[in-house]
Design a protein around this motif. Structure first.
Motif, PDB file in Angstrom:
ATOM      1  N   VAL A 478       0.821  -1.215   0.000  1.00  0.00           N
ATOM      2  CA  VAL A 478       0.000   0.000   0.000  1.00  0.00           C
ATOM      3  C   VAL A 478       0.857   1.268   0.000  1.00  0.00           C
ATOM      4  O   VAL A 478       0.684   2.120  -0.869  1.00  0.00           O
ATOM      5  N   PRO A 479       1.817   1.411   0.941  1.00  0.00           N
ATOM      6  CA  PRO A 479       2.639   2.645   0.870  1.00  0.00           C
ATOM      7  C   PRO A 479       3.398   2.792  -0.437  1.00  0.00           C
ATOM      8  O   PRO A 479       3.456   3.899  -0.989  1.00  0.00           O
ATOM      9  N   VAL A 480       3.943   1.693  -0.944  1.00  0.00           N
ATOM     10  CA  VAL A 480       4.707   1.804  -2.198  1.00  0.00           C
ATOM     11  C   VAL A 480       3.790   2.253  -3.329  1.00  0.00           C
ATOM     12  O   VAL A 480       4.100   3.192  -4.062  1.00  0.00           O
ATOM     13  N   LEU A 481       2.632   1.601  -3.432  1.00  0.00           N
ATOM     14  CA  LEU A 481       1.742   1.945  -4.540  1.00  0.00           C
ATOM     15  C   LEU A 481       1.210   3.358  -4.389  1.00  0.00           C
ATOM     16  O   LEU A 481       1.166   4.124  -5.343  1.00  0.00           O
ATOM     17  N   LEU A 482       0.829   3.715  -3.154  1.00  0.00           N
ATOM     18  CA  LEU A 482       0.269   5.055  -2.953  1.00  0.00           C
ATOM     19  C   LEU A 482       1.300   6.133  -3.241  1.00  0.00           C
ATOM     20  O   LEU A 482       1.001   7.111  -3.931  1.00  0.00           O
ATOM     21  N   SER A 483       2.529   5.937  -2.708  1.00  0.00           N
ATOM     22  CA  SER A 483       3.531   6.978  -2.940  1.00  0.00           C
ATOM     23  C   SER A 483       3.865   7.049  -4.423  1.00  0.00           C
ATOM     24  O   SER A 483       3.993   8.136  -4.984  1.00  0.00           O
ATOM     25  N   SER A 484       3.971   5.891  -5.070  1.00  0.00           N
ATOM     26  CA  SER A 484       4.287   5.914  -6.504  1.00  0.00           C
ATOM     27  C   SER A 484       3.182   6.602  -7.287  1.00  0.00           C
ATOM     28  O   SER A 484       3.438   7.366  -8.210  1.00  0.00           O
ATOM     29  N   LEU A 485       1.965   6.322  -6.888  1.00  0.00           N
ATOM     30  CA  LEU A 485       0.832   6.965  -7.548  1.00  0.00           C
ATOM     31  C   LEU A 485       0.914   8.481  -7.361  1.00  0.00           C
ATOM     32  O   LEU A 485       0.686   9.250  -8.288  1.00  0.00           O
ATOM     33  N   GLY A 486       1.266   8.868  -6.132  1.00  0.00           N
ATOM     34  CA  GLY A 486       1.422  10.296  -5.845  1.00  0.00           C
ATOM     35  C   GLY A 486       2.473  10.924  -6.735  1.00  0.00           C
ATOM     36  O   GLY A 486       2.242  11.979  -7.328  1.00  0.00           O
ATOM     37  N   TYR A 487       3.616  10.232  -6.860  1.00  0.00           N
ATOM     38  CA  TYR A 487       4.678  10.778  -7.702  1.00  0.00           C
ATOM     39  C   TYR A 487       4.217  10.879  -9.149  1.00  0.00           C
ATOM     40  O   TYR A 487       4.510  11.856  -9.833  1.00  0.00           O
ATOM     41  N   SER A 488       3.499   9.866  -9.636  1.00  0.00           N
ATOM     42  CA  SER A 488       3.069   9.936 -11.037  1.00  0.00           C
ATOM     43  C   SER A 488       2.094  11.085 -11.228  1.00  0.00           C
ATOM     44  O   SER A 488       2.147  11.770 -12.242  1.00  0.00           O
ATOM     45  N   LEU A 489       1.207  11.288 -10.238  1.00  0.00           N
ATOM     46  CA  LEU A 489       0.256  12.391 -10.384  1.00  0.00           C
ATOM     47  C   LEU A 489       0.991  13.727 -10.384  1.00  0.00           C
ATOM     48  O   LEU A 489       0.667  14.622 -11.167  1.00  0.00           O
ATOM     49  N   LEU A 490       1.993  13.826  -9.517  1.00  0.00           N
ATOM     50  CA  LEU A 490       2.789  15.052  -9.463  1.00  0.00           C
ATOM     51  C   LEU A 490       3.464  15.290 -10.818  1.00  0.00           C
ATOM     52  O   LEU A 490       3.458  16.406 -11.353  1.00  0.00           O
ATOM     53  N   ALA A 491       4.036  14.229 -11.370  1.00  0.00           N
ATOM     54  CA  ALA A 491       4.724  14.351 -12.650  1.00  0.00           C
ATOM     55  C   ALA A 491       3.724  14.713 -13.748  1.00  0.00           C
ATOM     56  O   ALA A 491       4.019  15.518 -14.633  1.00  0.00           O
ATOM     57  N   LEU A 492       2.527  14.124 -13.665  1.00  0.00           N
ATOM     58  CA  LEU A 492       1.508  14.419 -14.672  1.00  0.00           C
ATOM     59  C   LEU A 492       1.079  15.879 -14.574  1.00  0.00           C
ATOM     60  O   LEU A 492       0.882  16.561 -15.581  1.00  0.00           O
ATOM     61  N   TRP A 493       0.965  16.347 -13.334  1.00  0.00           N
ATOM     62  CA  TRP A 493       0.619  17.749 -13.125  1.00  0.00           C
ATOM     63  C   TRP A 493       1.684  18.642 -13.762  1.00  0.00           C
ATOM     64  O   TRP A 493       1.385  19.629 -14.424  1.00  0.00           O
ATOM     65  N   TRP A 494       2.922  18.253 -13.586  1.00  0.00           N
ATOM     66  CA  TRP A 494       4.023  19.022 -14.154  1.00  0.00           C
ATOM     67  C   TRP A 494       3.950  19.034 -15.678  1.00  0.00           C
ATOM     68  O   TRP A 494       4.121  20.069 -16.327  1.00  0.00           O
TER      69      TRP A 494
END
Lengths: 804, 255
Positions: A478-494
């Motif tokens: 769960v933490p790995v997937l959630l944090s990775s998801l967060g990073y991808s969303l951040l990158a997508l926002w960028w």
């Protein structure tokens, strides 16, 4: 956002990619050819470079007993000595001094063999001379008084004795001889060795241990720095150890001892070569899991990245290069729809590429094992991970591919041409490779902290999933997937941000000229720092810390001084030279509105009060939060603990401590992070983003994970304070009070706390200040009220901006 | 129709600092009319048209296209214009039909309407020969036709063409101009930028002469001839721009 448009963009881009032969080749054809190709290559290599036998010179084999000789009549180690080991262990060529009778008669005089034996004898003589010399030096040292012997062992300034000089010469000579020697190892059996063994086997008296006659034992000479020689030694020592055990067993039988009389305590090898008390629990699938777990995550991560790399360049920079970007932008599709469509396309190809690669690799391995590649089947690489594991792999791959796709898209959008795109994406590839290699190391384990590091979290999770598939790994999913998801969303926002910027989409082909750029930088100073300059300021601070921290420590931390005092100087120099100096330098050099950029302005009284009061409310919360999160962070490095100890143990005054720990950072760090950097980020009027990013950088500067987290939270509050008050002063006050409280607290006596008014509010546990629930509740409520008020209050002055 | 008032655009340039690409430009183009934007290379024509097509945001001023504001309602503006310039290329790996249909779908056309429009436009523009040809195989003229077809697919009330005949041979250029003439007769509002005087004389109802980001003169050709007492349009154009550059002290025309 209309999904219809996203779908339209997605289907068009996918079809476009499928029509591009180069992309198709890179993604589908290359992997299908690559792995079978590699397999064939490896097979060829193993045929060409099959392992050469190791050469062993045996001197004095004529002195071996005839009955239980380790060397057979045909001139090789007896096969029984290697029982239970694989065939490759027996891959030794013996050159015996006295050749087997039948070949000696037949073979003509072999010059090479004669030279080899002569050299071997010379080496044995040298070794004997060295040993004799060593004994003499030992005896000489033993005669010296004890304090002088110490000096010899330590740093010895005395000139070497003639014996020592000669010993060094002899050793050099021996080393040179052995390097030039054409074999890998020498065994020399002493004269009358057979008689010695006969006595040993037959006589009941204890073997004469008191006067060890060195020449009566076999000598083995090899070079452990040479891999070939080391290998030969491993094999020979196996054989000789087994032979020795045999002799012991015979002695037991001859003297009718019970067989357990001198039985080895540890490993006991049976006649069939297996061992009764050493059990290897590894099963075939575990071996295969081990191999897979090293190999597979790396491959998966790199292939996911490669799969994102090429399409993203085509979809971002390629679209600009072919002049279709504007065609797309004037269509009714919103930019966010275009970004999402392109992102999904890249994501799809990223995952597809990874899958094709893995399938091709697995397939090739399987075929090669079927073809009977013995070495590969022993490694057990064929055994595929279980279905459950595979499903988990698929699940983890999506956020990973998402992160890579979004990052690649953002970078590729920024690039003007496909060539430029490759320049921007290559550094990303290098960083990812670095992180992946770190994951491969057996020493790096999945911990709560590692699990939220981008790429590494996934790499480690994949490694552990394949290795064990245990339930405790599932905790981290769960933490790995959630944090990775967060990073991808951040990158997508960028990426989306990039797509909304005119200067990114319509970047003209300006030629970069260093001279002009400098001219522009210094002559036409801008009022406020730019975002790039703000980032550079941070990079400069980090680089200076990296380059100069050691120099400062050397300069100020001279031995002999008081530890606490020199630590104070070092910390002060850090603040002034590594944080304040570069910031002020950049400020003076690059911008014209110094006062506005650094927020030098008198705020109203309420902000002064807010700056002074907030730390009292927040520190109890921060301390307890940190304690409750201790399990999450890796332990602080030793050096940090030592610095802290040096600070508190020193007999420096409270005022000195206050200046260094509170006053200097309050001014220096605020100038940099709430001054130059925050202004640079907020320049286009996006204050919220600016606060978050300046807080992130402020956190990163603190390096140690716990402090990074703490400083990030503190940076958020300080950033808000700076924007709302329009002044740096409340931030300096906040920072000052925040850092001063622990200094003052360290002066508190536990007794004072226990008895005075603080009783019931504050407690001292393990030398640390802790807070009761009552304190926490009160502080929490007041802090929430204060921060809520700050969020709702309008800015006292407009933040300095420059909207183009 | 197009109403532009005080439109200004400033760029930041690395070498030269802030550049005013367009300054206080105002004009109105009505339905059933071809409005010509006349100016030398680098005058700011493309910047102006890019702002009208919403890919660039104005620094100051307003523009309404087909009744929608370019800043407040960019999506509506894009849905109601057909825009073509030298920078709106054709996809290499798509056929003419696919390309035009793709944009038709983005404009939200139903499939049956889309097919009807496709057939209509391809026949009008005589494109049926290369319907299934990939963009990378097309000649410049074919690509230009595909671009025009793309601007027409959703039957927009406003059409904006930025130098539509550049790089075309006489035959294709004439066909393009004929097509533009046809759009006027269909009651569309056409904004058309060029630096070729003959095209202006042939097509434009009204023109605005633009240089260095500013409108130097505007009106019908008749009005302009009278105002500046110069019957030859090309000479008129040259005098206006040379005069402007002499006044403002920018580089002379002959560079």
């Amino acid at each position: 956002m209309t999904w219809r448009n996203v779908r339209l963009v997605l289907t068009r881009e996918v079809r476009d990619q499928f029509r591009d032969r180069r992309t198709m080749f890179m993604m589908l054809v290359l992997p299908l050819l690559l792995y079978p190709g590699i397999g064939v290559g490896i097979m060829q290599m193993t045929l060409i470079f099959s392992e050469q036998p190791r050469t062993v010179v045996v001197l004095g084999n004529q002195h071996l007993p005839a009955a239980q000789s380790p060397i057979t009549a045909s001139g090789a180690f007896d096969a029984r000595l290697f029982e239970g080991y694989s065939d490759s262990v027996r891959n030794l060529v013996l050159i015996a001094e006295t050749p087997p009778a039948e070949s000696a008669a037949a073979a003509p005089v072999d010059l090479k063999r004669t030279a080899l034996l002569e050299n071997a004898r010379e080496i044995v003589r040298l070794t004997a001379a060295i040993q004799a010399l060593e004994r003499r030096i030992e005896q000489a040292e033993a005669l010296l008084p004890p304090d002088e012997t110490d000096a010899i062992g330590g740093f010895d300034d005395d000139p070497p004795t003639p014996d020592e000089t000669q010993l060094k010469q002899l050793r050099d000579e021996l080393a040179a001889k052995f390097v030039a020697f054409d074999a890998d190892l020498i065994i020399a059996f002493p004269e009358e060795f057979d008689r010695l063994i006969d006595e040993f086997l037959a006589e009941p008296r204890p073997h004469d241990a008191a006067a060890p006659h060195l020449s009566a034992r076999p000598i083995v000479i090899y070079n452990s720095a040479n891999e070939r020689s080391q290998l030969a030694y491993n094999r020979v020592s196996k054989a000789l150890t087994f032979w020795e055990r045999e002799l012991l067993a015979t002695r037991e039988a001859n003297l009718s001892f019970p067989s357990t009389f001198i039985a080895p305590l540890f490993e006991r090898r049976q006649s069939d070569g297996t061992s009764r008390n050493v059990t290897d629990v590894a099963q075939a699938e575990q071996h295969s899991a081990n191999v897979w777990s090293r190999f597979f995550p790396t491959l998966l991560i790199l292939m996911t990245l490669t799969g994102a790399f090429y399409p993203s360049i085509d979809l971002g920079a390629g679209e600009k290069e072919r002049g279709t970007m504007e065609t797309l932008l004037i269509s009714p599709a919103a930019r966010s729809e275009i970004v999402l469509g392109k992102f999904l396309t890249i994501l799809l190809f990223s995952i597809l590429t990874a899958l094709v690669n893995i399938a091709s690799m697995g397939g090739s391995l399987f075929l090669f094992t079927l073809a009977g590649e013995a070495a590969m089947s022993r490694m057990g690489m064929v055994a595929l991970p279980s279905i459950g594991t595979l499903a988990m792999l698929g699940l983890t791959m999506v956020p990973l591919a998402g992160l890579f796709s979004a990052l690649s898209l953002a970078l590729a959008t920024f690039a003007r041409s496909t060539k430029e795109g490759q320049y921007y994406l290559t550094p990303m590839m290098l960083v990812v490779m670095g992180l992946t290699i770190v994951c491969m190391s057996p020493a790096v384990e999945l911990t709560p902290f590692n699990s939220v590091i981008p790429v590494m979290g996934i790499g480690l999770l994949l490694k552990n999933l394949i290795q064990s598939g245990q339930s405790d790994v599932l905790l981290y999913v769960v933490p790995v997937l959630l944090s990775s998801l967060g990073y991808s969303l951040l990158a997508l926002w960028w990426a989306n941000e990039q797509f909304h910027k005119e200067e990114v989409l319509f970047r003209e082909a300006e030629r970069f000229e260093l001279g002009l750029w400098f001219q522009h930088l210094f002559r036409e100073k801008e009022r406020l720092p730019s975002t790039g300059q703000a980032l550079f300021c941070f990079v400069a601070i980090m680089l200076l810390q990296f380059l100069l921290a050691g120099a400062i420590t050397n300069l100020l931390g001279a031995p002999g001084k008081d530890q606490g005092e020199s630590t104070l100087y070092i910390l002060l120099a850090h603040q002034l030279a590594l944080i304040a100096a570069p910031t002020l330098f950049m400020g003076l050099l690059l911008i014209s509105d110094f006062g506005r950029a650094f927020r030098i302005r008198m705020p109203s009284l309420r902000w002064w009060l807010m700056g002074a009061a907030l730390p009292f409310l927040l520190i109890p919360l921060a301390v307890e939060l940190q304690h409750s999160l201790q399990w999450f962070f890796p332990p602080a490095p030793e050096s940090v603990r030592r610095t802290m100890e040096a600070l508190t143990s020193g007999n420096s005054s409270v005022w000195a401590l206050f200046t260094v720990v509170a006053l200097a950072p309050a001014i220096c760090e605020e100038l940099a992070f709430r001054g130059f950097i925050l202004t640079g980020f907020a320049r286009h009027g996006r204050t919220r983003v600016a606060i978050v990013f300046s807080a992130l950088l402020f956190g990163m500067m603190h390096m140690i994970p716990q402090q990074v987290f703490n400083a990030f939270l503190m940076g958020l509050v300080l950033g808000l304070l700076a924007i709302r008050s329009g002044s740096l002063f409340p931030c300096i006050v906040f920072h000052l009070v925040n850092n001063a409280i622990p200094v003052l607290a360290s002066q508190l006596q536990p007794a004072t706390v226990e008895s005075g008014w603080m009783k019931g509010w504050i407690a001292i546990k393990d030398n640390q200040m802790r807070f009761t629930w009552l304190t926490l509740a009160l502080c929490g409520i007041s802090a929430a009220v204060a921060l809520g008020w700050m969020l709702r209050t309008p800015n006292e002055v407009d933040p300095p901006t420059e909207i183009p | 129709m197009i109403e532009v008032a005080g439109l200004t655009k400033t760029f930041r340039d690395f070498k030269r600092g802030p550049i005013v690409a367009l300054e206080d430009v105002s004009f109105v183009a009505r339905p059933g009319e071809i409005f010509g934007l006349l100016g030398p290379n680098g005058a700011g024509k493309t910047t102006c048209l890019r702002m009208l097509s919403t890919v660039l945001r104005p620094t100051a001023g307003t523009a309404r296209v087909a009744g929608y504001d370019v800043v407040a309602q960019p999506a509506q503006v894009r849905a109601h214009i057909g825009f073509m310039s030298g920078n709106t290329g054709v996809y290499d790996r798509m056929t003419a039909t696919e390309m035009v249909a793709y944009f038709g779908r983005l404009y939200g056309l139903d499939e049956d309407v889309l097919q009807r429009r496709l057939d209509e436009i391809f026949t009008t523009l005589q494109m049926n020969d290369f319907r299934e040809m990939l963009g990378s195989k097309m000649s410049t003229g074919m690509k230009q036709k595909v671009s025009i077809a793309r601007t027409l697919i959703h039957d927009p009330p406003v059409l904006i063409f930025d130098e539509p005949t550049s790089g075309l041979d006489v035959l294709v250029a004439r066909a393009v101009l004929d097509a533009i003439d046809l759009f006027r007769s269909q009651g569309k509002c056409v904004l058309f930028s060029t630096h070729i005087m003959r095209e202006v004389e042939r097509l434009c109802d009204r023109v605005a002469v633009i240089d260095c980001g500013r409108i130097l003169a505007q009106g019908t050709l008749v009005e302009l001839r009278e105002q500046f007492a110069q019957p030859d349009v090309e000479e008129l154009f040259y005098q206006l721009i040379a005069g402007n550059r002499a006044r403002t002290g920018t580089e002379a025309l002959e560079r």
